[in-house]
Motif scaffolding. Structure first.
Motif, mmCIF file in Angstrom:
data_model
loop_
_atom_site.group_PDB
_atom_site.id
_atom_site.type_symbol
_atom_site.label_atom_id
_atom_site.label_comp_id
_atom_site.label_asym_id
_atom_site.label_seq_id
_atom_site.Cartn_x
_atom_site.Cartn_y
_atom_site.Cartn_z
ATOM 1 N N ALA D 113 0.818 -1.217 0.000
ATOM 2 C CA ALA D 113 0.000 0.000 0.000
ATOM 3 C C ALA D 113 0.857 1.275 0.000
ATOM 4 O O ALA D 113 0.619 2.181 -0.817
ATOM 5 C CB ALA D 113 -0.972 -0.021 1.183
ATOM 6 N N PRO D 114 1.856 1.379 0.877
ATOM 7 C CA PRO D 114 2.701 2.587 0.821
ATOM 8 C C PRO D 114 3.385 2.763 -0.540
ATOM 9 O O PRO D 114 3.505 3.880 -1.039
ATOM 10 C CB PRO D 114 3.760 2.323 1.908
ATOM 11 C CG PRO D 114 3.162 1.291 2.806
ATOM 12 C CD PRO D 114 2.212 0.489 1.978
ATOM 13 N N PHE D 115 3.813 1.656 -1.138
ATOM 14 C CA PHE D 115 4.447 1.756 -2.452
ATOM 15 C C PHE D 115 3.477 2.337 -3.471
ATOM 16 O O PHE D 115 3.822 3.238 -4.239
ATOM 17 C CB PHE D 115 4.939 0.373 -2.898
ATOM 18 C CG PHE D 115 5.541 0.371 -4.267
ATOM 19 C CD1 PHE D 115 6.906 0.601 -4.453
ATOM 20 C CD2 PHE D 115 4.758 0.165 -5.407
ATOM 21 C CE1 PHE D 115 7.462 0.612 -5.724
ATOM 22 C CE2 PHE D 115 5.304 0.188 -6.681
ATOM 23 C CZ PHE D 115 6.659 0.410 -6.836
ATOM 24 N N VAL D 116 2.262 1.793 -3.465
ATOM 25 C CA VAL D 116 1.263 2.272 -4.425
ATOM 26 C C VAL D 116 0.989 3.761 -4.207
ATOM 27 O O VAL D 116 0.916 4.546 -5.159
ATOM 28 C CB VAL D 116 -0.040 1.444 -4.314
ATOM 29 C CG1 VAL D 116 -1.168 2.102 -5.095
ATOM 30 C CG2 VAL D 116 0.202 0.023 -4.817
ATOM 31 N N ALA D 117 0.888 4.135 -2.943
ATOM 32 C CA ALA D 117 0.601 5.544 -2.622
ATOM 33 C C ALA D 117 1.640 6.477 -3.234
ATOM 34 O O ALA D 117 1.320 7.566 -3.709
ATOM 35 C CB ALA D 117 0.547 5.715 -1.101
ATOM 36 N N THR D 118 2.889 6.028 -3.260
ATOM 37 C CA THR D 118 3.945 6.913 -3.786
ATOM 38 C C THR D 118 4.113 6.792 -5.291
ATOM 39 O O THR D 118 4.868 7.542 -5.884
ATOM 40 C CB THR D 118 5.310 6.618 -3.114
ATOM 41 O OG1 THR D 118 5.672 5.278 -3.434
ATOM 42 C CG2 THR D 118 5.242 6.810 -1.617
ATOM 43 N N HIS D 119 3.449 5.790 -5.914
ATOM 44 C CA HIS D 119 3.644 5.602 -7.350
ATOM 45 C C HIS D 119 2.354 5.700 -8.150
ATOM 46 O O HIS D 119 2.281 5.178 -9.264
ATOM 47 C CB HIS D 119 4.310 4.240 -7.632
ATOM 48 C CG HIS D 119 5.772 4.245 -7.322
ATOM 49 N ND1 HIS D 119 6.266 3.902 -6.104
ATOM 50 C CD2 HIS D 119 6.850 4.564 -8.095
ATOM 51 C CE1 HIS D 119 7.582 3.983 -6.107
ATOM 52 N NE2 HIS D 119 7.969 4.387 -7.302
ATOM 53 N N GLN D 226 -4.136 -3.321 -5.689
ATOM 54 C CA GLN D 226 -4.106 -2.041 -4.998
ATOM 55 C C GLN D 226 -4.196 -0.880 -5.992
ATOM 56 O O GLN D 226 -4.870 0.113 -5.735
ATOM 57 C CB GLN D 226 -2.814 -1.929 -4.175
ATOM 58 C CG GLN D 226 -2.648 -3.014 -3.133
ATOM 59 C CD GLN D 226 -3.017 -2.551 -1.737
ATOM 60 O OE1 GLN D 226 -3.215 -1.348 -1.515
ATOM 61 N NE2 GLN D 226 -3.146 -3.491 -0.822
ATOM 62 N N PHE D 227 -3.507 -1.030 -7.126
ATOM 63 C CA PHE D 227 -3.647 0.001 -8.154
ATOM 64 C C PHE D 227 -5.090 0.057 -8.658
ATOM 65 O O PHE D 227 -5.639 1.134 -8.898
ATOM 66 C CB PHE D 227 -2.684 -0.245 -9.328
ATOM 67 C CG PHE D 227 -1.339 0.396 -9.138
ATOM 68 C CD1 PHE D 227 -1.212 1.786 -9.018
ATOM 69 C CD2 PHE D 227 -0.178 -0.368 -9.095
ATOM 70 C CE1 PHE D 227 0.039 2.386 -8.847
ATOM 71 C CE2 PHE D 227 1.073 0.214 -8.922
ATOM 72 C CZ PHE D 227 1.176 1.602 -8.795
ATOM 73 N N ALA D 228 -5.679 -1.116 -8.804
ATOM 74 C CA ALA D 228 -7.075 -1.173 -9.285
ATOM 75 C C ALA D 228 -7.994 -0.400 -8.349
ATOM 76 O O ALA D 228 -8.923 0.286 -8.779
ATOM 77 C CB ALA D 228 -7.517 -2.619 -9.427
ATOM 78 N N LYS D 229 -7.739 -0.518 -7.051
ATOM 79 C CA LYS D 229 -8.551 0.224 -6.073
ATOM 80 C C LYS D 229 -8.450 1.724 -6.300
ATOM 81 O O LYS D 229 -9.364 2.483 -5.980
ATOM 82 C CB LYS D 229 -8.095 -0.084 -4.652
ATOM 83 C CG LYS D 229 -8.642 -1.405 -4.128
ATOM 84 C CD LYS D 229 -8.280 -1.591 -2.666
ATOM 85 C CE LYS D 229 -8.647 -2.992 -2.211
ATOM 86 N NZ LYS D 229 -7.941 -3.349 -0.985
#
Lengths: 371, 371, 371, 371
Positions: D113-119, D226-229
């Motif tokens: 989740a943190p990775f997705v948030a930053t990317h 997570q990206f899909a969300k």
């Protein structure tokens, strides 16, 4: 004088058709409102001392005023007890599947919320009775209605759990490999830990990992938490402990007598017996949260001279052990000292001097306080 | 200060191709006429303490006036050392074949008579040299010229035996399961037994059963006997002992230092070193003939509380152990006491509390005298 | 229709007190002068097919005219049958001592000469009866009068041997690891080997090594030899065979039916049954002396692709197997072919692809003839 | 012609100091944009056939136009490969801890989740690169920065996982006990399953249970979810499969050649190689969701005659097996037939005839469709 009855419970059968059986001893208390007790021993094959504790309890209880019912099960795991390879007793995991015999108990968390929903307004006695029945029905369902069947370990575990579900207080007698005495205690029952004659207590959270103690207290603790979410306070009567009696592969009847008295002290405190001489001993008692109970894995293969004394705080930098590596003699370091950069209490160490890189050398309280 | 050289000996390979290797340490003495020594440790996987003794010997020998050559082999059995099942180290027998690793050494008795026939008139030095060469050639033949091959254990054993044949004095460092210190000594070397710091000596006859000690002294003893039949007296220089250092699965470097000093006392006596401080300790030393070294097998299955103290004469009728049988509680005898009708010295007992009917409980000197 | 009786024989107990039992089936023949038969199966844990053969024999014997008595013992070794480690059944050797379960039977050769001395002039019937009684008394003595006790394996073996001593014909049903069918036959009973439906016969000498077959025929064969030394000819009625039924770890009830018929063919030949349809099959039968039955040990560690077909002569130079050594790929030879410089008949090979240097790869008839 | 390089990776050490090593073969492709591949074999000791497949792949790749990089690791688990007890290879779980060697891989779901948030706004190439680096850094952190250390199995697993993380396509070569060929395939890669020559595919969800395949695809699949969300579609390049090659304890180089060709067919499909002759075979391919892949546990102890053919639908009521219980002969049922009330496809069965009550007898597709 207390009388007991004895049954033989069938829990499985081997390839030759040999029956796997477990003896069950039952003592009837005089007061139906007193808490009932379930005690088992030897779920892991090498952890035999609990059987001797059960013998000593039966002897002591002959002259004890017994209020609550007690069920005692030595040799709880008939496969593990007899599982030899070499001189030692394996019996920690199913020889065929590798699964730890004490990770096969059952807890169906999904059953709690619907139960709470239907009992929001029930009185305590009704809830306790209905919830007990639910737990038992759940186990019976598993034992009797599964066309694909159960594993060997589940069949043993569920039959033991059925007995444990029927008691208010549950003690599972284990030992460490080479170990000091310690106690696994659910956080909510911390107060009770002082009534055992055991100097080290692990406080464990409401996480189910398949062990008997968890399988019997997690349902009640979860029930309490779910009621709390609905604003209803609910005091748990159920307490379950794993009692680690010392080292495995040993029977010592004199030590077992002490251990039995320590358990009677707890039962006196809970009102199971009425025998005032059973009181906890004075001792320094340490507590540690499960998350701070650390395994130290060997940084190298070798043969270990274990140095640290059990049960006492070991200052930072003091050696836990030294590891012999004769193959390094002459072109390396034949002795490697192990220490940690913070104070710990060593609780147990590995059973053998010979370790691979990554073998669990020690378990320690890495943070601790007085109980 | 003594120097040593180090080699790695290849003794086999595993299914993955992993090489089985053994480290070999050699120390060169200053006097070619002094006896040479071969010492190995850890032929059985769990019997690790000898490795620590070799470490301590290497350390002590740094400051020792060394006359004879010494060869030291720790971790002699690389399969056994690493053979885990559960926490303990098995390594007493080949996991595939069940054969005891210390029953695979070689002695070809049929080679002795022809040798004697051709050396009836040779001088001692010639005989010793020629016989040594015969022993080595016999081993080399086995290792190198067999189209059907050797077992895993033979390949390891023969390579170790090749080293042992080249020494005058051979020590094989073992341990018992849970055990006092004791020494296997050929009857003809009885006098030497007093120079070890070991209170119990087993006097063994000229019977070959596959162990390293036998495989190195039986040829010479048989040679002596065959010469004697021809009326020629022949004094054996070769001595071989199995040294039982105590209990298995343990490394204790402090105890190992004592054990190393005891061995140096023997080497001082034999002129391998010239360091007068190494003298045998004063102690009561008992001797027992191998035929009187009795195994006591459990008359029942159960869990054993071992009671008898090691190393001291136990009077007739005194309990060796008591066996717990909780399944008998209530309708039988839950405790069974074991004793013998004659005085014995308990030397070792089984490593685990859990025994089947027929498991070897104790080994005892059933008849004994002062050494 | 033949009737049978069934008993349960107690042969030991485990640490938990669990009884070790063996079922014994007895069929009564109609003719007291017909030979009696003892058949056991599953002395080694993984060698289970004999149990299925006993089932099929019991079924076939329902419609058979039975003259002699037959005793049938499946699951002869209740420790071995249930000895799992991983998915496979170990059970070839005692897990504690490493001793092969089929090397613990008894033969006291020293008892024969005195017996012969006292029966030089007795008639055959007297000798047979007295010698049978001597064998039984010897076993009873071992089982009942030994203050130091018996090993677990001896207690099982002696109780089986007591049954086998009471029969004229003894069949011990085993299997190889991965194996063709073969028969261990004492040299003097060579003629009988043709009546089994087994194409490969090993002719074994009068050497006792602890197996059941030897323990029952060696006494009689030795008796015959001793009488012969005194000039008296004595024909042995006793015959004992180890029947190797194929591969271990397998039950095949259809194959077992064939195997049962082959045994009935032998029993018909000996007059135990009177049922003419049981006749040996036509087949090429090979014989090999035990000294020419060679184990081939792997010259290297690796993973084996077994190539040679069982039971057929393999020409010199043809590959027995190829050994994979992926670790050599790129800087050595990843495949190593194994062959011999002379013709052999491969009889069995190791149960696993993974072998250490020195693991027994194959057993072969290195010299052979037609039976 | 393709060239390869070879390294030896150190993954641990044993009590004697013996190094645990794994050979690593690397082939360099001609096209940096083509997918890279990681293939390992023999993570479980008895599952050896994958080593032979790697040999055949290396041979076939010599004459193959290789676009992507390929890393090949035979003997991936040097403890398991050499873990014998009796004739068979155990090596499914750590002998000391009982933990399945293929349940020790790592997936830190909390890192996604943190990775997705930053990317959220990064481009695909950046995301792929950064996420790969995150996965590697996570493993490196575990391997290098833990004062309490790692278990033996973690140390091996993490080093293998570090290699697998660097590839786009991951194949873990296993076998069943006695088994037909089958494939574990993440649901999202279903289409790829048709390119292997394997008739049975298990479709597995995004649940991490510690296996290598999961540890390499779960992070990417979770990333996708997570990206899909966040409304961003993201196509996964990573594919990981566990390939079950048939039965354990067997090497067959001819079958391995077929298996290697099947894998090359998949690699051709993915563009790793450019060699058109490698195409999937025509065959009926069945798919089953993991939740419908059922283990059938033996309802009794006994010895099993396995009857059902692998890979074909077995009608409801047809026998899977019959279980022999000779001890019941005469007073019970000596044969017990096992069947199910619905159609299944049997995929594998237990390796031994001898089973306890609760031993896993069969694994079956309980619901299935064409792939």
């Amino acid at each position: 004088m207390t009388n007991f009855s004895k049954e033989v419970m069938h829990v499985g059968e081997m390839a030759s058709g040999a029956k796997l059986t477990v003896p069950v001893y039952r003592l009837k208390g005089s007061d139906a409102t007193a808490p009932s007790v379930y005690i088992q021993a030897n779920m892991h094959g090498a952890e035999v001392q609990g059987n001797a504790v059960i013998l000593q309890m039966l002897e002591l209880l002959k002259a004890t005023d017994l209020k609550g019912d007690i069920t005692l099960v030595p040799y709880a795991n008939p496969v593990g007890c007899n599982h030899k390879n070499g001189e030692y007793t394996l019996g920690r995991f199913d020889p065929i599947t590798g699964v730890n015999w004490n990770r096969m108990f059952h807890f169906n968390e999904a059953a709690i919320a619907p139960f709470v929903a239907t009992h929001l307004d029930s009185n305590i006695a009704t809830i306790e009775q209905a919830f007990s029945e639910l737990m038992l029905a759940d186990i019976d369902q598993l034992l009797d209605h599964n066309i694909y069947g159960l594993t060997t370990g589940q069949r043993i575990a569920y039959q033991l759990q059925r007995l444990a579900h029927q008691a208010d207080l549950v003690l599972d007698l284990h030992t460490g490999p080479i170990s000091s005495k310690h106690l696994y205690c659910p956080e909510y029952a911390r107060e009770s830990a002082s009534y055992f004659d055991i100097p080290h207590t692990l406080l464990i959270p409401n996480d189910f990992d398949g062990a008997l103690d968890e399988s019997t207290f997690c349902p009640w603790w979860t029930l309490q938490e779910q009621f709390a979410k609905h604003g209803r306070s609910f005091k748990i009567k159920k307490e379950s402990f794993t009692v680690e009696l010392g080292s495995q592969e040993q029977i010592d009847l004199d030590v077992a007598l002490d251990d039995a008295k320590g358990i009677l002290s707890y039962l006196q405190y809970k009102g199971v017996i009425n025998q005032a001489q059973y009181q906890p001993k004075e001792m320094l008692r340490y507590a540690c949260y499960l998350k701070d109970y650390k395994a130290f894995y060997s940084p190298m293969g070798g043969m270990v001279d274990y140095l640290a004394e059990f049960g006492q705080p070991l200052p930072a930098g003091e050696p836990l052990a030294r590891i012999l590596r004769m193959d390094n003699y002459g072109d390396g370091d034949p002795l490697h000292y192990i220490s940690l950069d913070h104070e710990v209490i060593p609780i147990l160490h590995f059973a053998s001097a010979s370790v691979n890189q990554g073998t669990e050398l020690y378990k320690v309280f890495s943070k601790f306080s007085l109980l």
